[in-house]
Design a protein around this motif. Structure first.
Motif, PDB file in Angstrom:
ATOM      1  N   VAL A 149       0.534  -1.170  -0.167  1.00 25.79           N
ATOM      2  CA  VAL A 149       0.165  -0.065   0.146  1.00 25.79           C
ATOM      3  C   VAL A 149       1.060   1.309  -0.242  1.00 25.79           C
ATOM      4  O   VAL A 149       0.495   2.074  -1.051  1.00 25.79           O
ATOM      5  N   GLY A 150       2.320   1.018   0.654  1.00 26.81           N
ATOM      6  CA  GLY A 150       2.804   2.606   0.777  1.00 26.81           C
ATOM      7  C   GLY A 150       4.135   1.924   1.859  1.00 26.81           C
ATOM      8  O   GLY A 150       4.206   1.162   2.494  1.00 26.81           O
ATOM      9  N   PRO A 151       4.661   2.827   1.881  1.00 27.63           N
ATOM     10  CA  PRO A 151       6.035   3.057   2.945  1.00 27.63           C
ATOM     11  C   PRO A 151       5.244   2.312   4.130  1.00 27.63           C
ATOM     12  O   PRO A 151       4.723   2.777   4.473  1.00 27.63           O
ATOM     13  N   VAL A 152       5.693   1.752   5.188  1.00 27.62           N
ATOM     14  CA  VAL A 152       6.326   1.079   6.161  1.00 27.62           C
ATOM     15  C   VAL A 152       7.528   1.321   6.968  1.00 27.62           C
ATOM     16  O   VAL A 152       8.108   1.685   6.370  1.00 27.62           O
ATOM     17  N   ARG A 153       6.885   1.051   8.373  1.00 25.96           N
ATOM     18  CA  ARG A 153       8.792   0.882   9.119  1.00 25.96           C
ATOM     19  C   ARG A 153       9.781   0.512   8.604  1.00 25.96           C
ATOM     20  O   ARG A 153       9.405  -0.984   8.291  1.00 25.96           O
ATOM     21  N   ILE A 154      11.316   0.961   8.248  1.00 29.06           N
ATOM     22  CA  ILE A 154      11.705   0.067   8.565  1.00 29.06           C
ATOM     23  C   ILE A 154      13.035  -0.349   9.356  1.00 29.06           C
ATOM     24  O   ILE A 154      13.158   0.416  10.447  1.00 29.06           O
ATOM     25  N   PRO A 155      13.517  -1.046  10.198  1.00 25.71           N
ATOM     26  CA  PRO A 155      12.946  -3.028   9.288  1.00 25.71           C
ATOM     27  C   PRO A 155      11.686  -2.801   9.766  1.00 25.71           C
ATOM     28  O   PRO A 155      11.205  -3.065  11.854  1.00 25.71           O
ATOM     29  N   ALA A 156      10.882  -3.482   9.050  1.00 24.28           N
ATOM     30  CA  ALA A 156       9.288  -4.525   9.986  1.00 24.28           C
ATOM     31  C   ALA A 156       9.891  -5.374  10.400  1.00 24.28           C
ATOM     32  O   ALA A 156      10.276  -6.370  10.298  1.00 24.28           O
ATOM     33  N   ARG A 157       8.489  -5.756  12.141  1.00 24.70           N
ATOM     34  CA  ARG A 157       8.757  -6.576  12.941  1.00 24.70           C
ATOM     35  C   ARG A 157       8.038  -6.951  13.304  1.00 24.70           C
ATOM     36  O   ARG A 157       7.046  -6.850  12.819  1.00 24.70           O
ATOM     37  N   GLU A 158       8.102  -8.316  13.653  1.00 23.86           N
ATOM     38  CA  GLU A 158       7.147  -9.482  13.620  1.00 23.86           C
ATOM     39  C   GLU A 158       5.972  -8.930  14.587  1.00 23.86           C
ATOM     40  O   GLU A 158       5.091  -9.459  14.539  1.00 23.86           O
ATOM     41  N   ASP A 159       6.153  -8.066  15.426  1.00 27.93           N
ATOM     42  CA  ASP A 159       5.510  -7.741  16.698  1.00 27.93           C
ATOM     43  C   ASP A 159       4.478  -6.091  16.292  1.00 27.93           C
ATOM     44  O   ASP A 159       3.998  -5.045  16.668  1.00 27.93           O
ATOM     45  N   ASP A 160       5.245  -5.831  14.691  1.00 30.21           N
ATOM     46  CA  ASP A 160       4.193  -4.236  14.359  1.00 30.21           C
ATOM     47  C   ASP A 160       2.945  -4.866  13.852  1.00 30.21           C
ATOM     48  O   ASP A 160       2.404  -5.941  13.404  1.00 30.21           O
ATOM     49  N   PRO A 161       1.582  -4.292  14.555  1.00 29.07           N
ATOM     50  CA  PRO A 161       0.431  -4.085  14.171  1.00 29.07           C
ATOM     51  C   PRO A 161      -0.115  -5.268  12.937  1.00 29.07           C
ATOM     52  O   PRO A 161       0.955  -3.932  12.102  1.00 29.07           O
ATOM     53  N   ALA A 162      -0.663  -5.346  12.638  1.00 34.48           N
ATOM     54  CA  ALA A 162      -0.935  -5.525  11.010  1.00 34.48           C
ATOM     55  C   ALA A 162      -1.822  -4.570  10.623  1.00 34.48           C
ATOM     56  O   ALA A 162      -2.718  -3.642  10.732  1.00 34.48           O
ATOM     57  N   HIS A 163      -1.697  -4.130   9.041  1.00 37.29           N
ATOM     58  CA  HIS A 163      -1.720  -3.466   8.767  1.00 37.29           C
ATOM     59  C   HIS A 163      -3.373  -3.130   8.129  1.00 37.29           C
ATOM     60  O   HIS A 163      -3.845  -4.525   8.224  1.00 37.29           O
ATOM     61  N   ALA A 164      -4.366  -1.993   8.608  1.00 36.91           N
ATOM     62  CA  ALA A 164      -5.541  -1.850   7.298  1.00 36.91           C
ATOM     63  C   ALA A 164      -6.069  -2.815   6.838  1.00 36.91           C
ATOM     64  O   ALA A 164      -7.053  -3.277   6.474  1.00 36.91           O
ATOM     65  N   VAL A 341      11.291  -1.631   1.044  1.00 37.75           N
ATOM     66  CA  VAL A 341      10.298  -3.007   2.077  1.00 37.75           C
ATOM     67  C   VAL A 341      12.360  -3.814   2.257  1.00 37.75           C
ATOM     68  O   VAL A 341      12.402  -4.839   1.659  1.00 37.75           O
ATOM     69  N   VAL A 342      11.752  -3.936   4.050  1.00 40.79           N
ATOM     70  CA  VAL A 342      13.565  -4.588   4.612  1.00 40.79           C
ATOM     71  C   VAL A 342      12.420  -5.222   5.938  1.00 40.79           C
ATOM     72  O   VAL A 342      12.231  -4.083   6.648  1.00 40.79           O
ATOM     73  N   PRO A 343      12.529  -6.424   6.057  1.00 43.86           N
ATOM     74  CA  PRO A 343      11.880  -6.852   6.729  1.00 43.86           C
ATOM     75  C   PRO A 343      13.312  -6.898   7.724  1.00 43.86           C
ATOM     76  O   PRO A 343      14.421  -7.256   7.528  1.00 43.86           O
ATOM     77  N   SER A 344      12.260  -7.176   9.047  1.00 41.21           N
ATOM     78  CA  SER A 344      13.925  -7.678  10.132  1.00 41.21           C
ATOM     79  C   SER A 344      13.813  -9.430  10.036  1.00 41.21           C
ATOM     80  O   SER A 344      12.388  -9.993  10.032  1.00 41.21           O
TER      81      SER A 344
END
Length: 377
Positions: A149-164, A341-344
């Motif tokens: 959808v758009g820019p997200v937190r970098i890095p994306a971590r598993e405990d980040d809440p689900a996007h709408a 797009v960078v996941p931890s």
């Protein structure tokens, strides 16, 4: 070429002599895996992994049987609740479920309700018919974070809440967690980005799509231009080799410390298309071209005959163009991501999964395999 998958540390804890002896005296009962969606890109590769791994037995579930010998097969319509319940007895010996199925509509559309109901229908059948079930794993992805959808937190971590707009991921995960609490099962989810594999009949396949695109441009005498925006060309991204992903799936479903967790999985490196593009061009004997924002589905709408001529002249397998690449997937989910797009991967490493893959070597290996199979020129 050297093996591109390297293990930096053993993914499982070392056992002392006493533990090893105890295991020899009391061998663990075989695990019976149910691979749901077994005929897809991920499913077929996971089936091979399970079939080749000691201590695992395989049952497949899909509309058409996968090309894996020696496995039991269950044919179920996951969208029909009564049909699932009527065939629950076929699941009696299942201990682990790997849910790789998804329902796509034309244009790479994803119906959240349908995909949620497919999982719910199967879980109802398992609750009735699988008394030995221990673990259910969902194959999801980085859409959990809203990367589509758009820019997200970098890095994306598993405990980040689900996007709408997390596709069907949140609905499935919440349903599974509720079922596990009632039934005593454990769960896990795997979240890779851009699965890269050898497969046909799975058009949302990054490597085959890239090779098909390059081959068509060469056939038309063009350079390898980039069909997205300059921002997409410059964005940082990554991908996941299928062998690494299937290894991670069995690991997460087996290790007690992984129970009831989600894990980002990736090759371990990142890249920008601007840096990979010259390598892809060289592989197919092309010059790298400029950025050229293009409506790919519209551009490719009349290119079927071009591919047919190319395939006939080069002696390739006569596969229709729409079986090689989904240009809506390419447009929206690959070249349309104009942000990083960078996941931890820290969580998976801390839990014991240390496999990595060099992405450049992976692309070279998979392109070579498609060529040797007569699918790409």
């Amino acid at each position: 070429m050297a093996d591109v998958v390297s293990t930096l540390a053993a993914p499982h804890r070392k056992r002392d002599a006493t533990a090893a002896s105890a295991t020899a005296i009391r061998p663990e009962a075989p695990r019976r895996a149910l691979v749901v969606g077994a005929s897809g890109l991920l499913g077929e590769n996971l089936c091979r992994r399970v079939a080749e791994t000691p201590g695992w037995q395989l049952t497949t579930l899909s509309r058409r049987p996968p090309a894996v010998a020696g496995s039991a097969h269950v044919s179920l319509d996951l969208k029909a609740h009564d049909h699932c319940l009527a065939h629950a007895s076929a699941l009696a010996d299942i201990t682990h479920v790997f849910f790789c199925a998804r329902e796509l509509s034309k244009g790479y559309g994803i119906d959240v309700d349908v995909n949620g109901e497919m999982l719910a229908n199967l879980l109802d059948a398992l609750a009735d018919g699988a008394p030995h079930l221990r673990h259910v794993q969902l194959m999801h992805g980085l859409k959990w974070y809203g990367t589509h959808v758009g820019p997200v937190r970098i890095p994306a971590r598993e405990d980040d809440p689900a996007h709408a707009d997390s596709s069907f991921y949140l609905r499935q995960q919440e349903d599974l967690i509720r079922r596990c609490a009632r039934s005593g099962w454990t769960w896990s989810t795997i979240r890779p980005h851009f699965l890269c594999a050898f497969a046909t009949g799975s058009p949302s396949n990054l490597v085959l799509m890239l090779g098909t695109f390059a081959s068509l441009l060469k056939e038309m005498g063009d350079d390898l231009w980039f069909p997205g925006s300059q921002d997409a060309f410059d964005a940082v991204t990554g991908c996941a080799d299928i062998d690494l992903v299937t290894s991670a799936m069995l690991w997460a479903a087996s290790e007690e410390s992984c129970a009831n967790n989600a894990f980002n999985i990736g090759n371990g490196d990142v890249f920008r298309w601007r840096d990979v593009w010259p390598l892809i061009a060289e592989t197919f004997g092309l010059r790298p071209g400029p950025v050229r924002i293009t409506d790919l589905p519209a551009y490719m709408a009349d290119k079927g005959p071009v591919w047919e001529r190319l395939a006939a002249r080069r002696g390739l397998k006569p596969l229709p163009l729409d079986q090689l690449a989904d240009w809506h997937f390419a447009q929206n989910n690959v070249f349309g991501l104009a942000w990083d797009v960078v996941p931890s991967l820290v969580k998976a490493h801390r839990h014991g999964f240390h496999e990595v893959v060099d992405t450049g070597e992976m692309f070279a290996r998979l392109f070579a395999r498609y060529r040797s199979a007569g699918i790409l020129p």
